[in-house]
Design a protein around this motif. Sequence first.
Motif, PDB file in Angstrom:
ATOM      1  N   GLU A 139      -2.495  -1.098   1.454  1.00  0.00           N
ATOM      2  CA  GLU A 139      -2.082  -2.542   1.068  1.00  0.00           C
ATOM      3  C   GLU A 139      -1.179  -3.141   1.856  1.00  0.00           C
ATOM      4  O   GLU A 139      -1.453  -4.397   2.265  1.00  0.00           O
ATOM      5  CB  GLU A 139      -1.585  -2.284  -0.479  1.00  0.00           C
ATOM      6  CG  GLU A 139      -2.394  -1.921  -1.617  1.00  0.00           C
ATOM      7  CD  GLU A 139      -1.760  -1.790  -3.080  1.00  0.00           C
ATOM      8  OE1 GLU A 139      -0.694  -1.802  -2.912  1.00  0.00           O
ATOM      9  OE2 GLU A 139      -2.548  -1.299  -3.775  1.00  0.00           O
ATOM     10  N   ASP A 140      -0.211  -2.419   2.329  1.00  0.00           N
ATOM     11  CA  ASP A 140       0.679  -3.010   3.482  1.00  0.00           C
ATOM     12  C   ASP A 140      -0.146  -3.443   4.677  1.00  0.00           C
ATOM     13  O   ASP A 140       0.120  -4.583   5.200  1.00  0.00           O
ATOM     14  CB  ASP A 140       1.776  -2.176   3.792  1.00  0.00           C
ATOM     15  CG  ASP A 140       2.611  -1.948   2.519  1.00  0.00           C
ATOM     16  OD1 ASP A 140       2.603  -2.627   1.628  1.00  0.00           O
ATOM     17  OD2 ASP A 140       3.413  -0.882   2.625  1.00  0.00           O
ATOM     18  N   GLU A 172      -2.162  -6.629   3.953  1.00  0.00           N
ATOM     19  CA  GLU A 172      -1.398  -7.788   4.156  1.00  0.00           C
ATOM     20  C   GLU A 172      -0.873  -7.827   5.532  1.00  0.00           C
ATOM     21  O   GLU A 172      -0.632  -9.268   5.957  1.00  0.00           O
ATOM     22  CB  GLU A 172       0.049  -7.518   3.117  1.00  0.00           C
ATOM     23  CG  GLU A 172      -0.360  -7.562   1.675  1.00  0.00           C
ATOM     24  CD  GLU A 172       0.817  -7.288   0.747  1.00  0.00           C
ATOM     25  OE1 GLU A 172       1.889  -7.296   1.391  1.00  0.00           O
ATOM     26  OE2 GLU A 172       0.573  -6.914  -0.254  1.00  0.00           O
ATOM     27  N   LEU A 173      -0.316  -7.106   6.206  1.00  0.00           N
ATOM     28  CA  LEU A 173      -0.116  -7.418   7.687  1.00  0.00           C
ATOM     29  C   LEU A 173      -1.371  -7.832   8.410  1.00  0.00           C
ATOM     30  O   LEU A 173      -0.620  -8.880   9.278  1.00  0.00           O
ATOM     31  CB  LEU A 173       0.275  -5.996   8.249  1.00  0.00           C
ATOM     32  CG  LEU A 173       1.222  -6.221   9.545  1.00  0.00           C
ATOM     33  CD1 LEU A 173       2.289  -7.220   9.558  1.00  0.00           C
ATOM     34  CD2 LEU A 173       1.602  -4.741  10.020  1.00  0.00           C
ATOM     35  N   ASP A 214      -3.604  -9.514   7.422  1.00  0.00           N
ATOM     36  CA  ASP A 214      -3.913 -11.251   7.177  1.00  0.00           C
ATOM     37  C   ASP A 214      -2.779 -12.008   7.758  1.00  0.00           C
ATOM     38  O   ASP A 214      -3.178 -13.068   8.243  1.00  0.00           O
ATOM     39  CB  ASP A 214      -4.001 -11.270   5.554  1.00  0.00           C
ATOM     40  CG  ASP A 214      -5.167 -10.543   4.949  1.00  0.00           C
ATOM     41  OD1 ASP A 214      -6.168 -10.150   5.995  1.00  0.00           O
ATOM     42  OD2 ASP A 214      -5.138 -10.286   3.657  1.00  0.00           O
ATOM     43  N   SER A 215      -1.547 -11.585   7.723  1.00  0.00           N
ATOM     44  CA  SER A 215      -0.535 -12.443   8.155  1.00  0.00           C
ATOM     45  C   SER A 215      -0.559 -12.596   9.621  1.00  0.00           C
ATOM     46  O   SER A 215      -0.212 -13.553  10.075  1.00  0.00           O
ATOM     47  CB  SER A 215       0.888 -11.577   7.783  1.00  0.00           C
ATOM     48  OG  SER A 215       1.715 -12.418   8.207  1.00  0.00           O
TER      49      SER A 215
END
Length: 701
Positions: free
Chosen positions: A248-249, A252-253, A255-256
């Motif tokens: 999950e991390d 998110e990373l 996408d950012s």
Amino acid sequence: MAATTYDKLPLENALEDSPQMRTLVGVFSADSQALKEYVTTLHQLSSKLVAAHNQLTSAYQDLSKHLKAYKNVKFSVDSDTEGGVSSTLDKFAAHISEMSSWEHIVATQIADGTVYPLSRFIDTELHDLDTMANLYQTAGSELERAVTRYSRCRRKDPEYERREANEDVYISKKKFHQMALHYYAKLNLVQYTRKSALLEPVVGILAASRTHHSLANETLEAQDLTDFLSNIAVCAKSVHDDMVKEREDNLELIDSMITQSQLMYYAQPPPDLAALPPDTTISTKCGYLNVQKKYMGVMSSWERQFVFLEGGNLMGVVKGEAAGCLLLELDATTLVHATDTDDRLHVFQVATSKKSVTLQALNDRERDEWMLTIHNIARDGGYIKDSKAVQPSLLSGVGQFFADKFHAASAAMGSAPSTPTMTAPSSTTTTTTLEAAIPPDAPIVFDLLTSEETTQGQDNDDSQPGVSDEDKIPEDSETSSFNVRFLGSMGVNLDRGQHVVCEVMRRILAARAIHNVFSTTELSLSTTTSHLVLSDPATRAVRLRHNLRDVAYWAAHSENHKLVGYIVRQSDNSGDGESVRFSCFVYEADMSGTEVCTALGTAAKSAYEQLMEKKTIEKKRKQETRLLLDNIAQLPDKDDPPLVSADGQFLMLDSDLPGDSPPQTSSPPAVVRTVSRSIAEVRPDPVQPRESKTEDPESEA
């Protein structure tokens, strides 16, 4: 000496694709290949256990030996630094060696609990990893072709061809970045799935054997084995939870990073996108450049190399090689300038007294940063850059009307040093003025300075004893308050000009974007009758305080009205004499920055009116003192001092003494003048009164 270990690949360097990053990816790829070979062998042995009912004993022995051999396998990336997996596998091997006499009915349970998880791991995880590796290599090759095509564009080529080549670079680089991020994340996740893929099949073997083999009931029902299996189950669940959180991390990373890297996908950003300005303060740089190679002094070709600066030397690494070679040795005679060699874009040349090198960047910003970095290193001799002291500025003043008057009045009364002022520059000298207004190597401070020395230096004249920065602001002392976020501050050489404040805002925002600084300090900006105070919104503790007479200029950004900045005058007592320096502070307000500037102007006007009232009272007091001294000087010389009343507030004349009558003269009668207590202090020490001579009729108070 133990070899250096790496826990996981840094996703932040996926787009860089440096030689070190490629080497690190190769290490992780070799590690995954070793894991694949090991898991494949484990799967084959588990299948052999199911199929060879008559050779059950020998199959268990082989499996036991293979589990013990895990600690002898040399993994390139060893995540089991504490030896937990190897020690656990050793314990498993000891138990499996005792299962050589068990019946063949356990083969079905072993097939379900051991063979199937390994097959699923090989078919899903390892197969997907191989597919991603092929796609990663393909994306890298496409990126190289796109960059090579764009680099071959000439100035005389049609605009649509260059635009098409630039778009091709964007698509290829974005595809490569996305594939690299997912591939690196997959390699990192393999380090977690390694444990579950090795532990869960063995747990299945023991669980199936314990359930279906009554002959081994005494061995499998032991308490120590039960505790061992429970610990393994808890460990496997913990690893699984960590793997889910890591996945999950990573998503998110990813996408950012994709969102923040849109501008970096282009070789040359389109005109409709806001491009970052070049960083003028860096002293080292590395990246890919096209290097011109000459043959026989006539023919030339271009080769893409990874160029970097180290020890005052310009180095280059050819793709496929691990070590770099010397391109040019920088010294004080180094010159760098832009050129149009071979009619290519973004070309610049670095030349010394012995040799020259022609290089090509992908865009103007990259070319300018390379030129500025080489120039900064060559300016200091090509090696260690000496820190140069910034010359103290001779410019000061206040930008607004009432602040101008407030500053002038404060200087006239001696509360502030008088310094010359300078008007705003015209449009023809904007570039020269910005270079003189802001030092090229001025540091940018992203954290708010709250030290006692800094606050006292900003408010050293009106600070009261016992008042410190940690004191809270009284509720009734504020005239206006705004919620702001501190973005940064830096030193400047000028004390006024909206172009100076806007340039500082641009540099601070650009530095935050380059260095990925996103955190800000929430503050409450308030103005009182004499100070500009920055405090904590929750506790109202003072973080920073400026005297209004030291706030030289304030302005809001011309386009982003939420940005507001002001220039503060600060005294520097270091050195032989006192000097004045200026600092520009930049904030982001919740509301319009124009309202903050209006509040500062109102506070400056109020402070100016109070100062002028104080100045008027002092002037009137000085005039009364001077008039009294002049009247006393006109009195005739007497041996005795003048008589005063008992309370020291009245001057007693001869006509006022009891029993005396005023002389008969034609002059007007003398009048008793009242003297204030503060002015009466100029009289000498009183003595015993005695009769005085006749007063001078011309003396008046």
